[in-house]
Motif scaffolding. Structure first.
Motif, PDB file in Angstrom:
ATOM      1  N   GLU A 216       0.825  -1.213   0.000  1.00  0.00           N
ATOM      2  CA  GLU A 216       0.000   0.000   0.000  1.00  0.00           C
ATOM      3  C   GLU A 216       0.858   1.261   0.000  1.00  0.00           C
ATOM      4  O   GLU A 216       0.531   2.241  -0.671  1.00  0.00           O
ATOM      5  CB  GLU A 216      -0.928  -0.014   1.208  1.00  0.00           C
ATOM      6  CG  GLU A 216      -2.016  -1.088   1.138  1.00  0.00           C
ATOM      7  CD  GLU A 216      -2.863  -1.124   2.386  1.00  0.00           C
ATOM      8  OE1 GLU A 216      -2.454  -0.503   3.397  1.00  0.00           O
ATOM      9  OE2 GLU A 216      -3.922  -1.781   2.381  1.00  0.00           O
ATOM     10  N   VAL A 217       1.942   1.242   0.755  1.00  0.00           N
ATOM     11  CA  VAL A 217       2.833   2.414   0.783  1.00  0.00           C
ATOM     12  C   VAL A 217       3.436   2.662  -0.592  1.00  0.00           C
ATOM     13  O   VAL A 217       3.514   3.813  -1.061  1.00  0.00           O
ATOM     14  CB  VAL A 217       3.937   2.215   1.845  1.00  0.00           C
ATOM     15  CG1 VAL A 217       5.020   3.265   1.687  1.00  0.00           C
ATOM     16  CG2 VAL A 217       3.341   2.285   3.238  1.00  0.00           C
ATOM     17  N   GLN A 218       3.880   1.605  -1.249  1.00  0.00           N
ATOM     18  CA  GLN A 218       4.450   1.761  -2.581  1.00  0.00           C
ATOM     19  C   GLN A 218       3.403   2.262  -3.581  1.00  0.00           C
ATOM     20  O   GLN A 218       3.715   3.075  -4.458  1.00  0.00           O
ATOM     21  CB  GLN A 218       5.030   0.428  -3.054  1.00  0.00           C
ATOM     22  CG  GLN A 218       6.215  -0.056  -2.239  1.00  0.00           C
ATOM     23  CD  GLN A 218       6.726  -1.399  -2.701  1.00  0.00           C
ATOM     24  OE1 GLN A 218       6.193  -1.999  -3.622  1.00  0.00           O
ATOM     25  NE2 GLN A 218       7.782  -1.894  -2.043  1.00  0.00           N
ATOM     26  N   LEU A 219       2.172   1.799  -3.443  1.00  0.00           N
ATOM     27  CA  LEU A 219       1.107   2.243  -4.339  1.00  0.00           C
ATOM     28  C   LEU A 219       0.801   3.723  -4.140  1.00  0.00           C
ATOM     29  O   LEU A 219       0.646   4.482  -5.114  1.00  0.00           O
ATOM     30  CB  LEU A 219      -0.154   1.401  -4.099  1.00  0.00           C
ATOM     31  CG  LEU A 219      -1.375   1.743  -4.960  1.00  0.00           C
ATOM     32  CD1 LEU A 219      -1.048   1.570  -6.443  1.00  0.00           C
ATOM     33  CD2 LEU A 219      -2.571   0.881  -4.570  1.00  0.00           C
ATOM     34  N   ILE A 220       0.732   4.150  -2.880  1.00  0.00           N
ATOM     35  CA  ILE A 220       0.465   5.568  -2.602  1.00  0.00           C
ATOM     36  C   ILE A 220       1.606   6.434  -3.121  1.00  0.00           C
ATOM     37  O   ILE A 220       1.379   7.495  -3.720  1.00  0.00           O
ATOM     38  CB  ILE A 220       0.268   5.769  -1.089  1.00  0.00           C
ATOM     39  CG1 ILE A 220      -1.025   5.081  -0.634  1.00  0.00           C
ATOM     40  CG2 ILE A 220       0.229   7.256  -0.739  1.00  0.00           C
ATOM     41  CD1 ILE A 220      -1.247   5.117   0.861  1.00  0.00           C
ATOM     42  N   LEU A 221       2.843   5.991  -2.913  1.00  0.00           N
ATOM     43  CA  LEU A 221       3.993   6.752  -3.402  1.00  0.00           C
ATOM     44  C   LEU A 221       3.982   6.841  -4.925  1.00  0.00           C
ATOM     45  O   LEU A 221       4.301   7.890  -5.505  1.00  0.00           O
ATOM     46  CB  LEU A 221       5.285   6.090  -2.911  1.00  0.00           C
ATOM     47  CG  LEU A 221       6.586   6.813  -3.269  1.00  0.00           C
ATOM     48  CD1 LEU A 221       6.606   8.208  -2.659  1.00  0.00           C
ATOM     49  CD2 LEU A 221       7.796   6.012  -2.792  1.00  0.00           C
ATOM     50  N   PHE A 222       3.593   5.761  -5.578  1.00  0.00           N
ATOM     51  CA  PHE A 222       3.520   5.775  -7.037  1.00  0.00           C
ATOM     52  C   PHE A 222       2.450   6.763  -7.518  1.00  0.00           C
ATOM     53  O   PHE A 222       2.677   7.519  -8.485  1.00  0.00           O
ATOM     54  CB  PHE A 222       3.203   4.361  -7.537  1.00  0.00           C
ATOM     55  CG  PHE A 222       2.978   4.286  -9.021  1.00  0.00           C
ATOM     56  CD1 PHE A 222       4.043   4.342  -9.910  1.00  0.00           C
ATOM     57  CD2 PHE A 222       1.684   4.165  -9.536  1.00  0.00           C
ATOM     58  CE1 PHE A 222       3.827   4.281 -11.272  1.00  0.00           C
ATOM     59  CE2 PHE A 222       1.473   4.101 -10.898  1.00  0.00           C
ATOM     60  CZ  PHE A 222       2.548   4.158 -11.776  1.00  0.00           C
ATOM     61  N   ILE A 223       1.296   6.797  -6.867  1.00  0.00           N
ATOM     62  CA  ILE A 223       0.222   7.734  -7.254  1.00  0.00           C
ATOM     63  C   ILE A 223       0.692   9.176  -7.077  1.00  0.00           C
ATOM     64  O   ILE A 223       0.453  10.040  -7.948  1.00  0.00           O
ATOM     65  CB  ILE A 223      -1.044   7.458  -6.417  1.00  0.00           C
ATOM     66  CG1 ILE A 223      -1.617   6.076  -6.762  1.00  0.00           C
ATOM     67  CG2 ILE A 223      -2.084   8.542  -6.651  1.00  0.00           C
ATOM     68  CD1 ILE A 223      -2.795   5.670  -5.898  1.00  0.00           C
TER      69      ILE A 223
END
Length: 471
Positions: A216-223
């Motif tokens: 989830e952290v990686q997904l938020i950072l990507f967004i």
């Protein structure tokens, strides 16, 4: 066996000094991003924000470094090895720094911490405290290698009774000053190749499982990065000014989408959590695990007996017919295995002789807990020395002792009693069942063994066989 100076230098070059290195690198991507934003703000008359950002980053960095220093210091105390060793070189015993010891050196044992893995080749009585590595609270007696096993290749597990591991403590050993009278051992591993070194390497290089939190952290950072890239292109396309002005303006927009101080908040909070864990005497080797620990709802532990109760209790010793007459109790499973009659005489002799116990300098029994409990269950038995046991006033002589074999899950002895030579074997019921003639086993042997295991009873089988009659 003796190694020369040239061979010693070659091994030292291959294995390295007998030390454990620990290097912690702090190279995280967001530090580069924060520095870049500061360099962007400072020359564009936004220096006051750059100063505030720098002060916060430095303060947070010093706080985290202080907390991390405490954890690193605890780990360093576990790994640091200091002292000297008495090594046999060129036929004489010389004292050298323990960092200069290499595999193949013959050392004279002395009480204190063991800094390298060793295999005993000559000794009278050696007691070792292995609680730091295995959790065993009672000292373990070590014996030299059996000359009868000279055709076998040495292995720490196969020859566990002759192995002294780094990280353990030698409690008792011979005090002889001459080579002929001293307790000697040959060094097998040094540095990070020792049992202690491998254990620490496993702890420090442990790669934790990937949790949903990480994804989830990686997904938020990507967004956020995609949003920053889109806004960056919008700024360049809308502003029709000089590219330098557009660039700095776009960096302000990126700093709004990805706040440079956001990672610092997480870092400082993790550092404070590390300090709280240190007060509980818990050292954290991977600070990222603290964030994940907040998501844990259930934890499962092995070694529950070690956590809840130390030691074992002797319940009973039953011969074949008594085992067949057992009836399970739903209320108290342990009481179902208690025999009201006296222990069979052959079982008493087996409990008295089939073990690996030895005597300490003050006369205390030293050995595995299951051996001590079984031996103590026979009140008329006494261990006189390493080769003799007194049973009911009669002396029983050991002809041969075989250590516990992890492959066969058995341990055996050959004794002489009343001019009879008898073999006693002890081990897991499954292993004993494979060694015995099926017709000699009690009926329902396997079923009773499985039932007692389900009832939480630690069980052992012990058959015996007469070899011959001595004149």
């Amino acid at each position: 066996m003796r190694i020369g100076g040239c061979q010693r230098r070659r091994r030292w070059g291959a294995m390295g000094p007998n030390v454990l290195d620990f290097i912690q690198e702090f190279s995280k991507p967001f530090y580069l991003y924060q520095n870049f934003m500061v360099w962007t703000w400072a020359p564009f008359w936004y220096y006051y924000m750059a100063i505030v950002n720098t002060v916060v980053r430095l303060t947070g960095g010093f706080v985290v470094a202080f907390f991390q220093y405490g954890s690193d210091l605890d780990l360093y105390r576990l790994m640091v090895m200091e002292g000297t060793a008495d090594v046999v070189r060129e036929g004489e015993v010389v004292t050298v720094d323990q960092t200069d010891v290499v595999p193949g050196d013959i050392v004279r044992l002395r009480p204190g911490a063991a800094n390298f893995d060793m295999c005993i080749v000559q000794s009278k009585r050696v007691l070792v405290d292995e609680s730091a590595l295995t959790g065993e609270v009672h000292p373990i007696a070590k014996i030299p290698l059996d000359p009868a096993d000279s055709h076998r290749t040495y292995h720490p597990k196969t020859h566990k009774s002759s192995t002294i591991s780094a990280g353990t403590t030698i409690l008792e050993c011979g005090e002889g000053q001459n080579i002929e009278d001293a307790d000697l051992a040959i060094v097998t591993q040094t540095g990070s190749f020792t049992a202690k070194g491998e254990l620490l390497c496993d702890v420090l290089s442990y790669e934790r499982h990937k949790f949903k939190f990480d994804t989830e952290v990686q997904l938020i950072l990507f967004i956020l990065c995609v949003e920053a890239a889109v806004l960056l292109s919008v700024v360049f396309s809308v502003l029709k000014d000089h590219w330098c002005y557009s660039w700095f303006y776009a960096m302000f927009v990126v700093g709004t989408v990805l706040p440079p101080l956001l990672p610092t908040v997480f870092v400082v909070s993790v550092g404070i959590s590390c300090k709280r864990l240190q007060r509980k005497r818990i050292t954290c080797t991977d600070s990222r695990g603290i964030l994940v620990a907040g998501k844990v709802r259930k934890a499962f532990f092995d070694k529950t007996g070690t956590l809840t109760k130390q030691g074992i209790n002797f319940v009973s010793a039953l011969e074949g017919e008594e085992l067949n007459n057992l009836t399970a109790s739903k209320n108290n499973a342990e009481s179902s295995y208690v025999c009201q009659n006296e222990i069979d005489i052959e079982l008493q002799i087996g409990l008295s002789v089939c073990h690996t116990l030895s005597l300490s300098a003050d006369g205390e029994l030293v050995g595995a807990a299951v051996d001590r409990m079984g031996f103590s269950a026979v009140p008329n038995s006494q261990l006189l020395d390493e080769n003799t046991v007194s049973f009911d006033g009669e002396k029983i002589e050991y002809l041969k002792k075989f250590e516990f074999d992890h492959h066969t899950m058995t341990q055996s002895v050959i004794i002489r009693h009343d001019n009879n030579v008898t073999v006693y074997v002890k081990g897991a019921p499954e292993a004993i069942g494979k060694l015995c003639i099926p017709s000699s086993l009690p009926s329902h042997f396997e079923a009773k063994a499985r039932q007692s295991a389900r009832d939480g009873i630690y069980q052992l089988g012990s058959p015996d066989s007469s070899i011959s009659r001595m004149p």
